[in-house]
Design a protein around this motif. Structure first.
Motif, PDB file in Angstrom:
ATOM      1  N   PRO A  91      -3.165  19.508 -31.443  1.00 43.51           N
ATOM      2  CA  PRO A  91      -2.140  20.140 -32.286  1.00 43.51           C
ATOM      3  C   PRO A  91      -1.902  21.585 -31.878  1.00 43.51           C
ATOM      4  N   TRP A  92      -0.664  21.958 -31.821  1.00 44.78           N
ATOM      5  CA  TRP A  92      -0.224  23.274 -31.376  1.00 44.78           C
ATOM      6  C   TRP A  92       0.115  24.099 -32.606  1.00 44.78           C
ATOM      7  N   GLU A 123      12.156  19.025 -24.252  1.00 48.10           N
ATOM      8  CA  GLU A 123      12.402  18.589 -22.876  1.00 48.10           C
ATOM      9  C   GLU A 123      11.312  17.637 -22.390  1.00 48.10           C
ATOM     10  N   THR A 124      10.062  17.960 -22.622  1.00 51.08           N
ATOM     11  CA  THR A 124       8.984  17.099 -22.123  1.00 51.08           C
ATOM     12  C   THR A 124       8.859  15.826 -22.945  1.00 51.08           C
ATOM     13  N   LEU A 125       9.187  15.902 -24.244  1.00 47.91           N
ATOM     14  CA  LEU A 125       9.056  14.710 -25.085  1.00 47.91           C
ATOM     15  C   LEU A 125      10.054  13.635 -24.699  1.00 47.91           C
ATOM     16  N   SER A 126      11.250  14.036 -24.305  1.00 49.92           N
ATOM     17  CA  SER A 126      12.275  13.048 -23.959  1.00 49.92           C
ATOM     18  C   SER A 126      11.899  12.234 -22.726  1.00 49.92           C
ATOM     19  N   GLY A 127      11.118  12.827 -21.823  1.00 50.03           N
ATOM     20  CA  GLY A 127      10.705  12.087 -20.629  1.00 50.03           C
ATOM     21  C   GLY A 127       9.212  11.900 -20.549  1.00 50.03           C
ATOM     22  N   LEU A 128       8.524  11.864 -21.699  1.00 42.61           N
ATOM     23  CA  LEU A 128       7.072  11.818 -21.714  1.00 42.61           C
ATOM     24  C   LEU A 128       6.531  10.590 -20.995  1.00 42.61           C
ATOM     25  N   ASP A 129       7.184   9.477 -21.160  1.00 40.15           N
ATOM     26  CA  ASP A 129       6.752   8.237 -20.485  1.00 40.15           C
ATOM     27  C   ASP A 129       6.714   8.447 -18.969  1.00 40.15           C
ATOM     28  N   ASP A 130       7.778   9.001 -18.419  1.00 38.20           N
ATOM     29  CA  ASP A 130       7.842   9.210 -16.967  1.00 38.20           C
ATOM     30  C   ASP A 130       6.827  10.269 -16.509  1.00 38.20           C
ATOM     31  N   HIS A 131       6.659  11.316 -17.308  1.00 37.74           N
ATOM     32  CA  HIS A 131       5.727  12.370 -16.932  1.00 37.74           C
ATOM     33  C   HIS A 131       4.301  11.827 -16.825  1.00 37.74           C
ATOM     34  N   ILE A 132       3.887  11.046 -17.807  1.00 38.10           N
ATOM     35  CA  ILE A 132       2.519  10.521 -17.808  1.00 38.10           C
ATOM     36  C   ILE A 132       2.310   9.520 -16.685  1.00 38.10           C
ATOM     37  N   ARG A 133       3.300   8.694 -16.429  1.00 42.25           N
ATOM     38  CA  ARG A 133       3.164   7.742 -15.314  1.00 42.25           C
ATOM     39  C   ARG A 133       3.071   8.478 -13.978  1.00 42.25           C
ATOM     40  N   LEU A 134       3.852   9.566 -13.814  1.00 44.06           N
ATOM     41  CA  LEU A 134       3.779  10.350 -12.581  1.00 44.06           C
ATOM     42  C   LEU A 134       2.382  10.943 -12.418  1.00 44.06           C
ATOM     43  N   ALA A 186      -4.980  17.743 -17.035  1.00 45.72           N
ATOM     44  CA  ALA A 186      -3.623  18.282 -17.113  1.00 45.72           C
ATOM     45  C   ALA A 186      -3.335  18.695 -18.547  1.00 45.72           C
ATOM     46  N   VAL A 187      -2.807  19.908 -18.714  1.00 43.54           N
ATOM     47  CA  VAL A 187      -2.406  20.402 -20.034  1.00 43.54           C
ATOM     48  C   VAL A 187      -0.878  20.429 -20.071  1.00 43.54           C
ATOM     49  N   LEU A 188      -0.285  19.571 -20.916  1.00 42.70           N
ATOM     50  CA  LEU A 188       1.164  19.419 -20.977  1.00 42.70           C
ATOM     51  C   LEU A 188       1.669  19.792 -22.371  1.00 42.70           C
ATOM     52  N   PRO A 189       2.386  20.894 -22.508  1.00 36.58           N
ATOM     53  CA  PRO A 189       2.972  21.238 -23.817  1.00 36.58           C
ATOM     54  C   PRO A 189       4.116  20.285 -24.154  1.00 36.58           C
ATOM     55  N   ILE A 190       4.143  19.835 -25.393  1.00 40.97           N
ATOM     56  CA  ILE A 190       5.215  18.947 -25.847  1.00 40.97           C
ATOM     57  C   ILE A 190       6.339  19.796 -26.412  1.00 40.97           C
ATOM     58  N   THR A 191       7.473  19.732 -25.740  1.00 39.04           N
ATOM     59  CA  THR A 191       8.694  20.406 -26.162  1.00 39.04           C
ATOM     60  C   THR A 191       9.795  19.347 -26.201  1.00 39.04           C
ATOM     61  N   ARG A 221       3.477  20.388 -34.669  1.00 36.78           N
ATOM     62  CA  ARG A 221       3.358  19.476 -35.802  1.00 36.78           C
ATOM     63  C   ARG A 221       4.557  18.537 -35.929  1.00 36.78           C
ATOM     64  N   GLN A 222       5.774  19.054 -35.684  1.00 39.54           N
ATOM     65  CA  GLN A 222       6.963  18.235 -35.900  1.00 39.54           C
ATOM     66  C   GLN A 222       7.098  17.102 -34.886  1.00 39.54           C
ATOM     67  N   TYR A 223       6.309  17.181 -33.771  1.00 42.30           N
ATOM     68  CA  TYR A 223       6.428  16.134 -32.755  1.00 42.30           C
ATOM     69  C   TYR A 223       5.194  15.223 -32.702  1.00 42.30           C
ATOM     70  N   LEU A 224       4.250  15.375 -33.635  1.00 38.79           N
ATOM     71  CA  LEU A 224       3.014  14.601 -33.570  1.00 38.79           C
ATOM     72  C   LEU A 224       3.274  13.103 -33.688  1.00 38.79           C
ATOM     73  N   ALA A 225       4.077  12.697 -34.669  1.00 41.74           N
ATOM     74  CA  ALA A 225       4.301  11.268 -34.893  1.00 41.74           C
ATOM     75  C   ALA A 225       4.998  10.620 -33.703  1.00 41.74           C
TER      76      ALA A 225
END
Length: 827
Positions: free
Chosen positions: A174-175, A118-129, A111-116, A146-150
């Motif tokens: 890294p994007w 919107e996706t970062l706020s629910g990343l825990d739920d997305h990965i568990r799904l 699965a290729v999931l871009p981190i934005t 880069r700004q969301y790596l940490a």
């Protein structure tokens, strides 16, 4: 003085024992080092490269993304590896070797999931799904700016710390800042090592449930080797159709979320700067699979929002979004749809209104009146611009403006500015294109994305058939490209007759390239005629064989498509053509290849110009055939309808690109003897089994196994668009004159001629002597099998599938269109 004593036998034995012991220790040490080295290089390194690792302690800075070279293109993507981050592994599960996965039949998925945001706020739920719903999932690529790596690392660390048995690898990609989300997603997908890849966007899987979700996560095995998803975009008239319906369908291209075979991810070179990424992917899939679509819509989406459509809508040449037409979901009804100027539903309004400008030269208006008024009657807007000294009378509500002719282009532009509509889909012109003061120059510049159809004045009298085309068919006027392929040897008089009929035909402003194929044994007169032939409608290419190939080779190698809009008209030199042959081909192509989706089928392999007067495949031999009599006796409502037949025509026929490419692979495999012996009977009880030197024998085999059909004309008294003069050659031997003439009469047909010219209006050409004076819908066309018996599509398809199973032992049905290797069960 020093004296030495001879060593005793005991001392000698002891020294020898020590030497042997030392050598054994050295050998053992060498083996241990070698085993350790092999294990480290071949196994440990592979394991480390596939683990998600976190720094311990976590560093505040991250190395910049490296540029990874892929086939000469620079990709702004790179794995964040354990070595880069100085980290220790949090996952130690065993790898999933791709070779074993493919061999065992187990599906593997990345699965290729871009981190934005919107996706970062629910990343825990997305990965568990993803991890809990998919057993096929092997790895997740988190495409991270880069700004969301940490924050992404912190979230993943928190997830893994709570999971004791986490059997999915997670890699941070890294994007790069200079890539938009679509391009970055596809470039990351190029690096997957699994069989399938799931492409996601900011919605992830929030709008997918039930069958949609199962298909995307490979919980159900894919039924097709192409992109599959709940959302896609198709082209419609001046814009696009956003497809997200409750019924399965096809689309020009899909948009995320979608799952597709990793092998279909194209190289970076496919994407030109500024191109629409998902449209380019759909085009690549269509070409790679020789299909008319770029993916399959699952048909179970229940989302009523069309926000995704505006997000992915392509733009026109003017930079504006193309008009959108959204299909409703099954739980929507016409009562709940809100009217909108920008959104209509094709199910409710089949032919969305378009706009056309007709630029008419002096005295030409009445010749175009049927086309203009026909479009007006269907609800389209037609603006007519007439040059001065012309009548403006029309029996319909078209907007007519009379323009003064002037030699100053500035004056012409000023006259047009006040009357031109804001949007134009088609420009139809008859005026002189070469005149710089012609308003056509201004029109083409003002509407660069419009389809420009220019009909020369001599052809205007024969345009009645154009009036029957739907707006979408007219819009696609220039998409199909027909190439003429002439095959000749040593019959110069026959070649001259064929070339003359080609020069006398009407082409309605289109350009056609011609290839003249000369056999090695061609005589000097034929060679000279081919070399000196002048063709006003395109380029001429002359090809001369240096080794004799015979008729099979001459035909099969005479043409090869250069795309899915490339069509080959194959003409042996004893064929003669009607002056209206091209009009018939254009009419049929636009209807059954570029018209409404219901009128298109991948089972149609070509269009015959020749009417069938004899059937030759029955075991008892040749017998006369009359389609009109057959249809009348069978109670069909329209005995004059064209029809579909499984018999391929060799006396003037257009062949389609996907099927001709498939035939090349089929023929090469068949002649190699790798699948069956050459003498193997593929089609039971047909006379073509005896045609050992004919290409049609093998094309008939392919047609039978697939259930393919060809379109045939059916005009009164066998009036045809081509005829055969049955001259002495490869298939016609030297026989007594009486026998030869009798046989010739069986195959020689009358050609459809140009009608007498009516100076005031376009008269009937004869092409529209059809049911309701137009080509019927696809489902209305009768279907005939190889013996001339009326059947249906399901019958001929099932016959071929059963025969394929008997011959190959493959019980699974062939699922890939136009894949000859899969058809023959050749790995």
């Amino acid at each position: 003085m020093v004296f030495s004593q001879p060593s005793s036998p005991v001392l000698k034995a002891r020294r020898q024992s020590h030497r042997l012991y030392s050598r054994a220790l050295c050998g053992l040490f060498t083996v241990v080092v070698a085993v350790w080295f092999i294990r480290y290089v071949l196994f440990d390194t592979h394991l480390d490269s596939r683990k998600f690792t976190l720094p311990a302690p976590l560093k505040a800075t991250v190395p910049p993304p490296t540029l990874v070279s892929t086939g000469g293109s620079q990709l702004g993507l790179s794995n964040v590896s354990a070595k880069d981050l100085g980290s220790t592994a949090l996952s130690s599960h065993s790898p999933r070797p791709e070779q074993q996965v493919s061999a065992s039949g187990v599906l593997s998925l990345t699965a290729v999931l871009p981190i934005t945001p919107e996706t970062l706020s629910g990343l825990d739920d997305h990965i568990r799904l993803l991890t809990r719903r998919s057993e096929a999932l092997s790895e997740i690529f988190l495409l991270t700016p880069r700004q969301y790596l940490a924050k992404t690392r912190h979230t993943i660390q928190a997830i893994l710390s709570k999971e004791e048995d986490f059997d999915v690898e997670i890699s941070i990609k890294p994007w790069a800042d200079n890539f938009e989300i679509g391009m970055a997603t596809l470039q990351a997908a190029q690096q997957v090592s699994t069989d399938w890849v799931l492409l996601l966007d900011q919605d992830v899987l929030s709008e997918s449930e039930g069958p949609d979700l199962n298909a995307l996560l490979l919980k159900t095995r894919p039924q097709t080797f192409q992109p599959v998803g709940p959302r896609g975009i198709d082209y419609h008239l001046d814009g696009i159709v956003c497809v997200a319906t409750a019924t399965p369908s096809r689309a020009a291209f899909l948009v995320p979320p979608m799952v597709l075979p990793a092998a279909l991810i194209p190289p970076t070179s496919v994407f030109t700067p500024g191109s629409h990424v998902w449209m380019a992917l759909g085009n690549h899939v269509s070409r790679a699979q020789h299909d008319l679509s770029g993916g399959s819509i699952l048909g179970s989406d229940r989302s009523s929002s069309n926000e995704w459509c505006s997000r992915y809508a392509p733009r026109g040449l003017d930079g504006n979004l193309l008009p959108m037409h959204v299909l409703p979901s099954s739980d929507q009804t016409a009562d709940t749809l809100q009217p909108s100027a920008a959104i209509v539903t094709p199910e409710i309004q089949q032919d969305v209104s378009g706009s056309m400008i007709a630029l008419v030269g002096p005295g030409k208006l009445q010749l175009l009146s049927r086309i203009i008024c026909g479009l007006c009657s269907k609800g389209h807007t037609v603006t007519v611009l007439i040059l001065e000294n012309s009548t403006s009378d029309l029996p319909c509500d078209a907007l007519v403006h009379i323009l003064p002719q002037t030699d100053a282009p500035q004056s012409s532009s000023a006259s047009l500015a006040a009357i031109l509509p804001s949007n134009v889909d088609i420009i139809l012109s008859t005026a002189d294109v070469e005149n710089p003061s012609n308003p056509l120059v201004t029109l083409v510049e003002a509407y660069p994305s419009a389809t420009h159809i220019h009909i020369p004045s001599p052809d205007l009298h024969y345009t009645d058939w154009i009036a029957t085309l739907d707006f979408a068919e007219l819009k696609n006027w220039h998409v199909p490209e027909i190439q003429l392929s002439v095959i000749t040897n040593d019959r110069p008089h026959s070649l001259l007759r064929l070339l003359s009929s080609l020069k006398n035909a009407r082409y309605f402003g289109d350009k056609l390239d011609m290839r003249i194929n000369l056999e090695q044994t061609a005589d000097p007169k034929t060679l000279r005629m081919a070399g000196e032939f002048e063709w006003d409608h395109g380029n001429v290419f002359v090809h001369h064989r240096v080794i004799h190939g015979g008729l099979l080779t001459a035909v099969v190698e005479s043409w090869y498509p250069n795309g899915n809009d490339s069509y080959g008209l194959i003409l042996e030199d004893d064929v003669e053509l009607s002056p209206l042959f091209y009009a018939y081909l254009k009419l049929a192509l636009l209807r059954y290849r570029y018209g409404k989706r219901d009128n298109r089928s991948t089972n149609l392999f070509g269009i015959s110009l020749y009417q069938q007067k004899n059937l030759e495949l029955r075991p008892e031999g040749r017998h006369l055939f009359n389609a009109r009599t057959l249809f009348q006796d069978s109670g069909l409502p329209h005995p004059n309808t064209p029809y579909l037949s499984q018999i391929p025509c060799s006396w003037g026929a257009l062949y389609f690109p996907e099927h001709w490419r498939e035939f090349h692979i089929y023929l090469g495999t068949r002649l190699s003897g790798k699948v069956w012996p050459l003498q193997q009977v593929v089609v039971p009880d047909v006379r073509s089994n005896r045609w050992t030197r004919s290409w049609k024998k093998y094309f008939i085999e392919l047609v039978f196994l697939r259930g393919y059909v060809m379109l045939y004309p059916n005009y009164a008294d066998y009036v045809s668009l081509s005829t055969n003069h049955l001259e002495i050659g490869s298939h016609v031997k030297d026989v007594p004159e009486e026998v030869y003439l009798r046989k010739k009469r069986l195959f020689n047909l009358p050609l459809m001629q140009l009608p007498a010219i009516d100076t005031e209006k376009a008269g009937p050409t004869g092409l529209l002597e059809l049911p309701d004076e137009r080509l019927p819908s696809w489902t209305s066309l009768p279907v005939l099998d190889l013996f001339g018996t009326i059947v249906d599509h399901d019958t001929i398809t099932s016959r071929g599938a059963e025969r394929r199973a008997d011959l190959t032992g493959c019980e699974e049905a062939a699922s890939q269109p136009h894949d000859a290797r899969e058809l023959l069960c050749v790995v």
